[in-house]
Design an enzyme around this catalytic site. Structure first.
Site, PDB file in Angstrom:
ATOM      1  CB  CYS A 211      12.804  98.552  66.150  1.00  0.00           C
ATOM      2  SG  CYS A 211      11.041  98.380  66.506  1.00  0.00           S
TER       3      CYS A 211
ATOM      4  CG  HIS B 271      12.123  98.255  70.718  1.00  0.00           C
ATOM      5  ND1 HIS B 271      12.398  99.114  69.676  1.00  0.00           N
ATOM      6  CD2 HIS B 271      13.322  97.764  71.127  1.00  0.00           C
ATOM      7  CE1 HIS B 271      13.704  99.143  69.481  1.00  0.00           C
ATOM      8  NE2 HIS B 271      14.277  98.336  70.342  1.00  0.00           N
TER       9      HIS B 271
END
Length: 1086
Positions: free
Chosen positions: A50, A305
């Site tokens: 990510c 994330h």
């Protein structure tokens, strides 16, 4: 860290370099989904990429960078087709970046893949699954790209767009001489801790001066002596694109651990950098920068994330917000698209609209949701919306809960705005921000921002950026562009602008291939395979339908589009079966052990096959709907045929009974009475014993009471393959043996005893309920309520609780469990109690106050398993009526004593593996910060002697003394419960020789705030494991260095080494440093 990202040898690319460690790529079964309404493409996450996706999207939405990269043709970079050729000059990384950017611009897919790009980095699957820091990746990627572009016209690409310079100056206060040093930067790293925002941080770095004076003078080369001076830094050269890295992660030297700074840190959408630069004659416009990308990190310092907020400078995406359309009522059939299914308000209202009077029990509402959606509330919605009852309470304008919150209904005048049906409306209604402010159509007044989270792309408003100023989800990297940079009008809304012809052709061909694959996949995914059974080819025999000739000749396979209607299917069958006359009825059938059985007749020809819930591979029986071969056919699950094995005594040719059992298969309808067996076999009415198919061995037989003979086979829990034994009337001995003993009369009936504990008047105090291991608890509860002659209302507010041998009520048993799943033995006692059993996400806990626990005095609560220890403590204090906040929780151990404290107050009960039925103890006093604090707060008075036994136990001298004594310690210092100067020293003459004759004394230092069971062992010189689980050392771990030696123990606590050491949780330091705060002096025997 990032594989061999630096190691691209573009001058000579061999087969081994790019073939080695290459991952096996599996071919996708389906083509990628097309782009969503934003018309922008995301990037698929390979497992832990990510951070890479967020950085690549930022570079892609920097059009100057993208177009500069596109300007490098194959004559400079080479071709990917030649990368396997020996001596080929192929620059893999820029070529793969070009291809990825072209896919993001032009390829009609929801998300692009970075597999080829990460392969060019030399990454393995381990790198792709491991998350790294995006700030470090930014520097490494730029360095690798610069190396790859050496010798091309783009050799200065990174330097031209991102390179800036800082000048550091030291000015002599005596002679005015200026000593300066210039340094380059690709990004500015600014502090976050104790700083309010970006402008404040830049002011501290490039405006404020550092003064050298007094004891910190500067040696001036001109003056040739120490003088007063000032030091300052300024931005000398600003790049077109300014990258700012925020120092969110810091290190706490007191705790020796990393942490993330989550305080509020503001940053402007437009910033003037002139105050932070050297004085210049340039216009202010040269220093104005606009924010166009914010990389966001969600999580902590050890994981999380990344996603990115990006401004679409060229307006390539569809920046529109979906508007909702009102509609009076909604049914489940109306929910066709994914957006509506994701809205729990819509789903719950649709379910309630199908119920009589729009009323349903809350528990049944959850079950209906599971049945309709195929997933439970907890799995799909709980994380975002909380528990179901809480959601219903929060939407009181739509739902009405009963006073006990057991039932819910719809308010008659509720207003609900359901989402649009995208599949059945020709166009979508959108509302853009430009419509709110007519005339503001330029990118400055109405910027187009998107949240790009891996594969998902959603439009956002500019004010949403403020939400990323602080918290666990907050801004981590900022990207600014000069306001003077203007985009050509041809680039606005034109994704093909600047893309080289060879990539345009490649993307056009790829789009055509994608369309072809999607059409093929759509056809394959929307086709159902049906097995048609034609009525004229069947006859009814032995309780079920059977083919006249063979199964192969009586069954046809038909492929049909599931999007077509039932009427279309019927019409197609009329055309195929030209011989058919009269009505044609289509029914869902199923092959069971007894034969073919018809369950449901399909009607409503206007509905599609999807809407009538016909499954792929379904068996469809084609008939007239009444009879087959002249026999009227019963349909439905109630009369499903059961193939049972019946045992009875054989009869001889003379008609006399033999002492030999015969097993005969026989088919009975599920709704037939058990007593019909006697008439089916034309035998006198006697007794029946049954055994379920799952039971193994000689046991498992259950006698059927006479009063249950009128129950159906299904009510008795019989299944296909179950055994039934027919026994003569008035026969005291059974025909079966069990462990070489005869089973007699009704002694082997399986039953449970249910006591009435509802505190309600009843003629009966307890009843026996017959059951099998597969009987559901709900059935037993309802039967007990009926036989105890209690009110029917108890069915909604009661539960069954096992009673142990001491008469204690245990945790309630969920209704949906069978006796086998609930681990209830036959003959057990159950209590019928008021209140509902906990759901699958709840815990039933006992708790008591104080360490002196008496069995039977516990209180009970039901809490969610996701509740924290702190909140659970509050609930228990409130229920027990205890004041104050100086309490903590401990879990009761197997010996019915208060065990270790639950120290992690923010952890959930589930994380701490607290289970239903566990007992927690409320202990007065705050949580101890260390085991040493526990030792000093244990009530030992000044001068008390502490005895350490050979078994490692601790006690006072007054309590015990014996031959197992290792050493004694007396408490010295103040009388306070815990004081940094309070020490434990050996009592005079109290140290007998230890194993090996050691009794030398060495001085030890222990950190009081970092004490633990391990520290205590070193403190006391204990060779055996201490009776408290260490905090600083986990099971099987040892302290660093040589702090521990000797034999292993339960927690690897052994004999202290012969060197003086300072023991803390993470490190071992040499002692002798008298500056250590809160040190603990002790003398350990060696």
């Amino acid at each position: 860290m990032f594989g061999n990202l630096f190691e691209e040898d573009y001058s000579s690319v061999s087969n081994s370099q790019y073939g080695k460690d290459k991952k096996l790529k599996t071919k996708a079964l389906e083509p990628p989904a097309p782009r969503e309404f934003t018309n922008l493409s995301g990037i698929r996450n390979q497992g832990g990429t990510c951070y890479l996706n967020s950085l690549l999207q930022t570079l892609h939405f920097t059009p100057e960078f993208r177009e500069a990269l596109f300007s490098l043709g194959p004559e400079e970079l080479g071709s990917l087709e030649d990368k396997e050729k020996v001596d080929a000059k192929v620059r893999i990384i820029p070529l793969q970046l070009q291809r990825l950017f072209a896919q993001l611009l032009l390829l009609d897919q929801e998300a692009a893949s970075t597999t080829d790009l990460t392969d060019s980095f030399g990454w393995t699957s381990n790198e792709e699954m491991r998350q790294h820091d995006v700030q470090e990746l930014n520097r490494i990627l730029f360095s690798a790209l610069e190396t790859s572009l050496v010798g091309t016209s783009g050799h200065d690409l990174i330097n031209r767009l991102y390179h800036g310079t800082i000048v550091n100056q030291i000015v002599c206060r005596e002679c005015g001489n200026i000593s300066e040093k210039q340094e380059d930067f690709l990004d500015l790293t600014v502090a976050v801790k104790n700083v309010s925002g970006l402008e404040d941080a830049l002011w501290n770095m490039y405006v404020e001066e550092e003064v050298f004076d007094y004891d910190n003078l500067y040696h001036c080369g001109t003056c040739d002596r120490l003088v007063k001076a000032s030091k300052l830094a300024k931005l000398r050269k600003l790049p077109p694109f300014l990258t700012v890295s925020l120092l969110r992660f810091n290190f706490d030297f007191m705790k020796c651990e990393r942490y993330k700074e989550t305080s509020c840190y503001t940053f402007p959408l437009r910033i003037n950098l002139r105050p932070f630069c050297e004085q210049s004659e340039s216009d202010d416009s040269e220093y104005i920068y606009d924010l166009f990308s914010v990389i966001i990190h969600k999580g902590g310092c050890y994981g999380g994330h990344y996603h990115v907020y990006i401004k679409d400078v060229d307006h390539l995406g569809n920046w529109q917000f979906q508007e909702k359309k009102s509609k009076p009522d909604v049914n489940m059939e109306d929910l066709q698209n994914e957006e509506e299914i994701e809205d729990p308000l819509m789903i719950l209202k649709a379910i309630l609209l199908q119920e009589e009077h729009n009323l349903i029990a809350v528990d049944q509402l959850g079950q209906k949701l599971l049945k309709k959606m195929g997933t439970s509330w907890n799995k799909k919605y709980r994380k975002e919306y909380g528990p179901l009852r809480k959601f219903l309470q929060l939407h009181s304008q739509v739902f009405l809960l009963s006073s006990d919150e057991s039932t819910v209904s719809l308010l008659k005048n509720c207003s609900l705005q359901p989402k649009l049906d995208f599949q059945r409306n020709d166009k979508q209604i959108f509302k853009t921000l430009t419509s709110e402010a007519p005339g503001l159509n330029d990118s400055t007044s109405c910027p187009h921002w998107f949240d790009i989270n891996d594969s998902k792309v959603q439009p956002i408003k500019e004010k949403d950026i403020e939400q990323q100023f602080q918290g666990k989800e907050s801004a981590y990297m900022l990207f600014y562009r000069k306001s003077q940079l203007q985009r050509p009008s041809e680039a606005r809304g034109n994704p093909r602008y600047g893309v080289p012809c060879h990539l345009l052709n490649e993307m056009d061909a790829a789009n055509i291939e994608l369309q072809t694959k999607r059409a093929e996949c759509d056809s394959a995914n929307n086709n159902f395979e049906f097995h048609l059974h034609l009525g004229p080819h069947y006859h009814f025999f032995n309780g079920a339908l059977h083919p006249l000739v063979s199964q192969t000749e009586s069954m046809w396979d038909l492929t049909f589009d599931k999007r077509k209607t039932l009427g279309d299917l019927r019409q197609s069958l009329f055309q195929l079966l030209e011989f058919w006359e009269g009505d044609m009825v289509l029914s869902v059938a199923k092959l069971v052990p007894a034969g073919l059985h018809i369950y449901q007749t399909l009607d409503r020809d206007e509905l599609t096959l999807c809407e009538i819930e016909v499954a792929d591979g379904e068996d469809i029986f084609v008939w007239n709907g009444v009879e087959v071969g002249g026999v009227r056919i019963q349909t439905g699950i109630d009369c499903e045929p059961l193939l049972l094995n019946v045992l009875y005594l054989a009869t001889s040719s003379e008609g006399k009974e033999c002492q030999q059992l015969v097993e005969s298969p026989y088919v009975f309808p599920s709704n037939a009475e058990v007593g019909s067996i006697f008439s089916a076999f034309t035998v006198p009415i006697g007794s029946i014993l049954i055994k379920n198919a799952e039971s193994t061995g000689d046991g498992g037989w259950t006698a059927v009471p006479k009063e249950d003979m009128k129950k159906t086979f299904r009510e008795q829990g019989l299944q296909n393959g179950s055994l039934i034994l027919i026994q003569k009337p008035n026969d005291d001995e059974s025909l079966l043996t069990k462990q070489e003993k005869w089973i007699t009369s009704m002694n082997e009936i399986n039953w449970l005893q249910v006591k009435n504990l509802c505190q309600l008047e009843s003629e009966e105090k307890q009843v026996k309920i017959s059951a099998t291991i597969n009987t559901v608890v709900f059935d037993i509860r309802i039967k007990a309520i009926k036989e105890l002659k209690l009110m029917k209302e108890l069915a909604e507010n009661s539960c069954l609780r096992p009673i142990n041998r001491n008469g204690k009520l245990l945790c309630p048993v969920p209704d949906k469990y069978t006796l086998k799943e609930a681990e209830l033995k036959m003959g057990s006692s159950l209590g019928l109690c008021l209140g509902k059993a906990p759901t699958s996400t709840q815990l039933f806990l006992f708790f008591t106050v104080g360490s002196d626990v008496q069995p039977g005095t516990e209180m009970e609560i039901i809490v969610e398993e996701t509740v924290s220890v702190r909140d659970c403590l509050k609930i228990m204090l409130e229920k027990s009526g205890l004041p104050g906040d100086t309490w903590h929780l401990r879990k009761m151990d197997w010996s019915y004593e208060a065990g270790e404290p639950l120290c992690e107050e923010d952890a959930t009960l589930k994380e701490l593996m607290i289970c239903s039925g566990d007992t927690l103890v409320l202990i007065e006093g705050k949580l101890p910060t260390s085991q040493l604090e526990m030792l000093h707060s244990s009530g030992f008075p000044k001068g008390a002697h502490l005895v350490v036994s050979a078994a490692g136990s601790l006690r006072t001298l007054e309590e015990s003394s014996g031959p197992d004594e290792l050493c004694r310690f007396s408490r010295q210092g103040p009388e306070s419960t815990f004081h940094p100067r309070c020490t434990w020293q050996p009592a005079q003459g109290s140290c007998p020789p230890l194993p090996g004759g050691r009794r030398n004394l060495r001085r030890r230092h222990l950190g009081g705030s970092e004490g633990s069971g391990h520290d205590l062992a070193l403190f006391l010189g204990v060779r055996r494991p201490v009776p408290v689980l260490p905090q600083s050392l986990g099971p099987g771990e040892q302290a660093p260095g040589q702090a521990l030696t000797g034999p292993a123990a339960a927690a690897q606590v052994g004999w202290a080494s012969r060197r003086q050491c300072w023991v803390t949780r993470n490190q071992v330091f040499e002692s002798g440093d008298s500056t250590k705060p809160h040190s603990w002096e002790c003398y350990a025997c060696e």
